[in-house]
Design a protein around this motif. Structure first.
Motif, PDB file in Angstrom:
ATOM      1  N   LEU A 117      -2.335  28.684 -19.730  1.00  0.00           N
ATOM      2  CA  LEU A 117      -3.083  29.865 -20.157  1.00  0.00           C
ATOM      3  C   LEU A 117      -2.671  30.299 -21.559  1.00  0.00           C
ATOM      4  CD1 LEU A 117      -4.907  32.355 -19.625  1.00  0.00           C
ATOM      5  CD2 LEU A 117      -2.919  33.443 -18.585  1.00  0.00           C
ATOM      6  N   ASN A 118      -1.379  30.271 -21.841  1.00  0.00           N
ATOM      7  CA  ASN A 118      -0.907  30.656 -23.176  1.00  0.00           C
ATOM      8  C   ASN A 118      -1.387  29.678 -24.248  1.00  0.00           C
ATOM      9  OD1 ASN A 118       0.988  33.080 -23.478  1.00  0.00           O
ATOM     10  ND2 ASN A 118       1.687  32.181 -21.555  1.00  0.00           N
ATOM     11  N   ALA A 119      -1.444  28.390 -23.916  1.00  0.00           N
ATOM     12  CA  ALA A 119      -1.948  27.409 -24.885  1.00  0.00           C
ATOM     13  C   ALA A 119      -3.404  27.704 -25.230  1.00  0.00           C
ATOM     14  CB  ALA A 119      -1.801  25.993 -24.321  1.00  0.00           C
ATOM     15  N   ALA A 120      -4.221  28.003 -24.206  1.00  0.00           N
ATOM     16  CA  ALA A 120      -5.625  28.339 -24.463  1.00  0.00           C
ATOM     17  C   ALA A 120      -5.743  29.639 -25.249  1.00  0.00           C
ATOM     18  CB  ALA A 120      -6.368  28.450 -23.135  1.00  0.00           C
ATOM     19  N   THR A 121      -4.895  30.612 -24.922  1.00  0.00           N
ATOM     20  CA  THR A 121      -4.931  31.895 -25.644  1.00  0.00           C
ATOM     21  C   THR A 121      -4.540  31.709 -27.109  1.00  0.00           C
ATOM     22  OG1 THR A 121      -4.343  33.047 -23.596  1.00  0.00           O
ATOM     23  CG2 THR A 121      -4.058  34.252 -25.653  1.00  0.00           C
ATOM     24  N   GLN A 122      -3.488  30.923 -27.346  1.00  0.00           N
ATOM     25  CA  GLN A 122      -3.069  30.679 -28.726  1.00  0.00           C
ATOM     26  C   GLN A 122      -4.155  29.943 -29.506  1.00  0.00           C
ATOM     27  OE1 GLN A 122      -0.437  31.707 -30.286  1.00  0.00           O
ATOM     28  NE2 GLN A 122       0.920  32.413 -28.664  1.00  0.00           N
ATOM     29  N   LEU A 123      -4.880  29.054 -28.849  1.00  0.00           N
ATOM     30  CA  LEU A 123      -5.914  28.279 -29.531  1.00  0.00           C
ATOM     31  C   LEU A 123      -7.133  29.128 -29.867  1.00  0.00           C
ATOM     32  CD1 LEU A 123      -6.955  25.497 -30.499  1.00  0.00           C
ATOM     33  CD2 LEU A 123      -7.848  25.162 -28.175  1.00  0.00           C
ATOM     34  N   LEU A 124      -7.548  29.975 -28.931  1.00  0.00           N
ATOM     35  CA  LEU A 124      -8.822  30.678 -29.079  1.00  0.00           C
ATOM     36  C   LEU A 124      -8.695  32.124 -29.522  1.00  0.00           C
ATOM     37  CD1 LEU A 124     -10.591  29.366 -25.850  1.00  0.00           C
ATOM     38  CD2 LEU A 124     -10.886  28.516 -28.185  1.00  0.00           C
ATOM     39  N   PHE A 125      -7.569  32.783 -29.206  1.00  0.00           N
ATOM     40  CA  PHE A 125      -7.509  34.228 -29.391  1.00  0.00           C
ATOM     41  C   PHE A 125      -6.356  34.696 -30.269  1.00  0.00           C
ATOM     42  CE2 PHE A 125      -9.668  33.538 -25.357  1.00  0.00           C
ATOM     43  CZ  PHE A 125     -10.790  34.317 -25.506  1.00  0.00           C
ATOM     44  N   VAL A 126      -5.654  33.799 -30.921  1.00  0.00           N
ATOM     45  CA  VAL A 126      -4.540  34.213 -31.779  1.00  0.00           C
ATOM     46  C   VAL A 126      -4.700  33.564 -33.149  1.00  0.00           C
ATOM     47  CG1 VAL A 126      -2.037  34.193 -32.109  1.00  0.00           C
ATOM     48  CG2 VAL A 126      -2.980  34.504 -29.813  1.00  0.00           C
ATOM     49  N   ASP A 127      -4.632  34.380 -34.183  1.00  0.00           N
ATOM     50  CA  ASP A 127      -4.736  33.885 -35.561  1.00  0.00           C
ATOM     51  C   ASP A 127      -3.821  34.729 -36.438  1.00  0.00           C
ATOM     52  OD1 ASP A 127      -5.373  32.696 -37.902  1.00  0.00           O
ATOM     53  OD2 ASP A 127      -7.503  33.195 -37.884  1.00  0.00           O
ATOM     54  N   MET A 128      -2.539  34.379 -36.448  1.00  0.00           N
ATOM     55  CA  MET A 128      -1.590  35.153 -37.252  1.00  0.00           C
ATOM     56  C   MET A 128      -1.818  34.959 -38.737  1.00  0.00           C
ATOM     57  SD  MET A 128       2.054  35.245 -35.260  1.00  0.00           S
ATOM     58  CE  MET A 128       2.300  33.481 -35.178  1.00  0.00           C
ATOM     59  N   ALA A 129      -2.370  33.817 -39.116  1.00  0.00           N
ATOM     60  CA  ALA A 129      -2.636  33.579 -40.534  1.00  0.00           C
ATOM     61  C   ALA A 129      -3.615  34.613 -41.081  1.00  0.00           C
ATOM     62  CB  ALA A 129      -3.194  32.171 -40.727  1.00  0.00           C
ATOM     63  N   ALA A 130      -4.641  34.956 -40.298  1.00  0.00           N
ATOM     64  CA  ALA A 130      -5.615  35.948 -40.756  1.00  0.00           C
ATOM     65  C   ALA A 130      -4.983  37.331 -40.862  1.00  0.00           C
ATOM     66  CB  ALA A 130      -6.800  35.988 -39.787  1.00  0.00           C
ATOM     67  N   GLN A 131      -4.035  37.626 -40.010  1.00  0.00           N
ATOM     68  CA  GLN A 131      -3.387  38.935 -40.053  1.00  0.00           C
ATOM     69  C   GLN A 131      -2.506  39.096 -41.288  1.00  0.00           C
ATOM     70  OE1 GLN A 131      -4.295  41.172 -37.837  1.00  0.00           O
ATOM     71  NE2 GLN A 131      -5.562  39.659 -36.803  1.00  0.00           N
ATOM     72  N   PHE A 132      -1.882  37.995 -41.715  1.00  0.00           N
ATOM     73  CA  PHE A 132      -1.001  38.038 -42.883  1.00  0.00           C
ATOM     74  C   PHE A 132      -1.700  37.604 -44.169  1.00  0.00           C
ATOM     75  CE2 PHE A 132       2.211  37.365 -39.432  1.00  0.00           C
ATOM     76  CZ  PHE A 132       2.829  38.601 -39.570  1.00  0.00           C
ATOM     77  N   TYR A 133      -2.993  37.286 -44.075  1.00  0.00           N
ATOM     78  CA  TYR A 133      -3.777  36.852 -45.227  1.00  0.00           C
ATOM     79  C   TYR A 133      -3.146  35.636 -45.933  1.00  0.00           C
ATOM     80  CZ  TYR A 133      -5.955  41.382 -44.525  1.00  0.00           C
ATOM     81  OH  TYR A 133      -6.576  42.462 -43.973  1.00  0.00           O
ATOM     82  N   VAL A 134      -2.656  34.709 -45.101  1.00  0.00           N
ATOM     83  CA  VAL A 134      -2.106  33.462 -45.630  1.00  0.00           C
ATOM     84  C   VAL A 134      -2.668  32.325 -44.799  1.00  0.00           C
ATOM     85  CG1 VAL A 134       0.017  34.480 -46.504  1.00  0.00           C
ATOM     86  CG2 VAL A 134      -0.069  33.682 -44.147  1.00  0.00           C
ATOM     87  N   SER A 135      -2.470  31.113 -45.282  1.00  0.00           N
ATOM     88  CA  SER A 135      -2.958  29.933 -44.575  1.00  0.00           C
ATOM     89  C   SER A 135      -1.793  29.280 -43.844  1.00  0.00           C
ATOM     90  CB  SER A 135      -3.589  28.946 -45.576  1.00  0.00           C
ATOM     91  OG  SER A 135      -4.030  27.787 -44.890  1.00  0.00           O
ATOM     92  N   LEU A 136      -1.791  29.434 -42.512  1.00  0.00           N
ATOM     93  CA  LEU A 136      -0.726  28.844 -41.696  1.00  0.00           C
ATOM     94  C   LEU A 136      -1.321  28.059 -40.529  1.00  0.00           C
ATOM     95  CD1 LEU A 136       1.735  31.882 -41.532  1.00  0.00           C
ATOM     96  CD2 LEU A 136       2.021  29.813 -42.892  1.00  0.00           C
ATOM     97  N   PRO A 137      -2.141  27.059 -40.805  1.00  0.00           N
ATOM     98  CA  PRO A 137      -2.758  26.325 -39.681  1.00  0.00           C
ATOM     99  C   PRO A 137      -1.731  25.579 -38.839  1.00  0.00           C
ATOM    100  CG  PRO A 137      -3.149  25.184 -41.753  1.00  0.00           C
ATOM    101  CD  PRO A 137      -2.550  26.502 -42.101  1.00  0.00           C
ATOM    102  N   MET A 138      -0.639  25.132 -39.466  1.00  0.00           N
ATOM    103  CA  MET A 138       0.369  24.383 -38.722  1.00  0.00           C
ATOM    104  C   MET A 138       1.089  25.268 -37.708  1.00  0.00           C
ATOM    105  SD  MET A 138      -0.045  21.372 -39.693  1.00  0.00           S
ATOM    106  CE  MET A 138       1.342  20.679 -38.798  1.00  0.00           C
ATOM    107  N   LEU A 139       1.214  26.575 -37.997  1.00  0.00           N
ATOM    108  CA  LEU A 139       1.862  27.482 -37.054  1.00  0.00           C
ATOM    109  C   LEU A 139       1.040  27.601 -35.775  1.00  0.00           C
ATOM    110  CD1 LEU A 139       4.057  29.502 -36.330  1.00  0.00           C
ATOM    111  CD2 LEU A 139       2.763  31.260 -37.560  1.00  0.00           C
ATOM    112  N   LYS A 140      -0.271  27.704 -35.928  1.00  0.00           N
ATOM    113  CA  LYS A 140      -1.157  27.778 -34.761  1.00  0.00           C
ATOM    114  C   LYS A 140      -1.059  26.502 -33.943  1.00  0.00           C
ATOM    115  CE  LYS A 140      -5.966  28.801 -33.586  1.00  0.00           C
ATOM    116  NZ  LYS A 140      -5.755  30.178 -33.127  1.00  0.00           N
ATOM    117  N   ILE A 141      -1.095  25.368 -34.611  1.00  0.00           N
ATOM    118  CA  ILE A 141      -0.988  24.086 -33.908  1.00  0.00           C
ATOM    119  C   ILE A 141       0.355  23.960 -33.202  1.00  0.00           C
ATOM    120  CG2 ILE A 141      -0.903  21.582 -34.231  1.00  0.00           C
ATOM    121  CD1 ILE A 141      -2.859  21.947 -36.564  1.00  0.00           C
TER     122      ILE A 141
END
Length: 261
Positions: free
Chosen positions: A95-119
């Motif tokens: 469930l957490n993996a699906a939530t992190q994939l679909l509903f969490v975007d810390m890069a957008a909150q910090f206005y930076v590009s961190l795609p590797m953190l999400k992955i």
């Protein structure tokens, strides 16, 4: 008189519908989490385990023989609890993996590009799902194998201690030590990290402001509600993981009391 009858009929129909929904939700949750409900007798629990784990007739017969003794019943109940706990961890991290994939975007909150953190967060949760899955399968095999018989405490007409006995006791404590380490050092931090990342970066994979009104507004509210529930769930499971680690450590210490010193 017609109005009270209609009101009673409406309330009854709503209650029946709600009860049916809760029953279906409970059944779906049990299937998803692999939870083995405790039956009125050990035989019923064995039948439920057989259906969920795909046990053959020989394995079921082995378990039926095991639960004929009081120590066997205690061993059986303990393993069933451990299997249910590992299965719950597996579902929780999926469930957490699906939530992190679909509903969490810390890069957008910090206005930076961190795609590797999400992955990395998604992959980490999937790895923990695999760890819990293999732990669950190992527990099922250990249950079927049964408790290890300990050798005699002393030998040569009880005149000398038997070193094999203490070694066997120490081997029987390793499972509890591993379980305590996983709960405290692996699962517990993972739940809290998931909760923190969801709190910081909760946002649907598609920004709601890019969706036309009122669908964007509805999506934002649903996303906020869902991520809040998952965050609360993670905090609760993190606290419970610490408690489970304490119980496993106590069981490990209890095993060492059987040493022949």
């Amino acid at each position: 008189m017609a109005e009270p009858e209609k009101l009673l009929e409406t309330v009854t129909s709503h209650y029946t519908a709600a009860r049916g929904f809760l029953a279906r939700l409970s059944a779906f949750t049990a299937r998803v989490t692999f939870k083995i409900p405790k039956g009125a007798t050990p035989g019923e629990t064995i039948d439920e385990l057989g259906r969920r784990a795909g046990l053959n007739e020989e394995e079921r017969l082995t378990l039926h023989v095991l639960v004929r003794t009081k120590p066997g019943v205690a061993f059986f109940d303990e393993k069933i609890q451990s299997i249910n706990r590992a299965a719950f961890h597996r579902s929780a991290f999926a469930l957490n993996a699906a939530t992190q994939l679909l509903f969490v975007d810390m890069a957008a909150q910090f206005y930076v590009s961190l795609p590797m953190l999400k992955i990395a967060l998604v992959v980490a949760n999937l790895l923990l799902t695999a760890v819990a899955h293999f732990e669950m399968r190992a527990l099922v095999r250990a249950l079927i194998a049964g408790p290890n018989a300990l050798p005699p405490k002393r030998r040569f007409f009880n005149m000398f201690p038997n070193p094999d006995y203490n070694r066997a006791v120490k081997r029987s404590s390793r499972h509890y030590a591993r379980s305590a380490w996983k709960e405290k050092s692996l699962y517990r931090p993972a739940y809290f990290i998931n909760a923190a990342s969801i709190f910081i970066g909760a946002q649907f994979i598609v920004p709601p402001e890019r969706i036309i009104f009122p669908f964007g507004f509805i999506l934002a509210k649903v996303t906020g509600l869902f991520t809040t529930l998952v965050m609360i769930f993670d905090i609760w499971r993190g606290v419970r993981a610490g408690e489970d680690a304490r119980v496993a450590r106590e069981r490990e210490i209890a095993v060492y009391r059987d040493l022949d010193i």
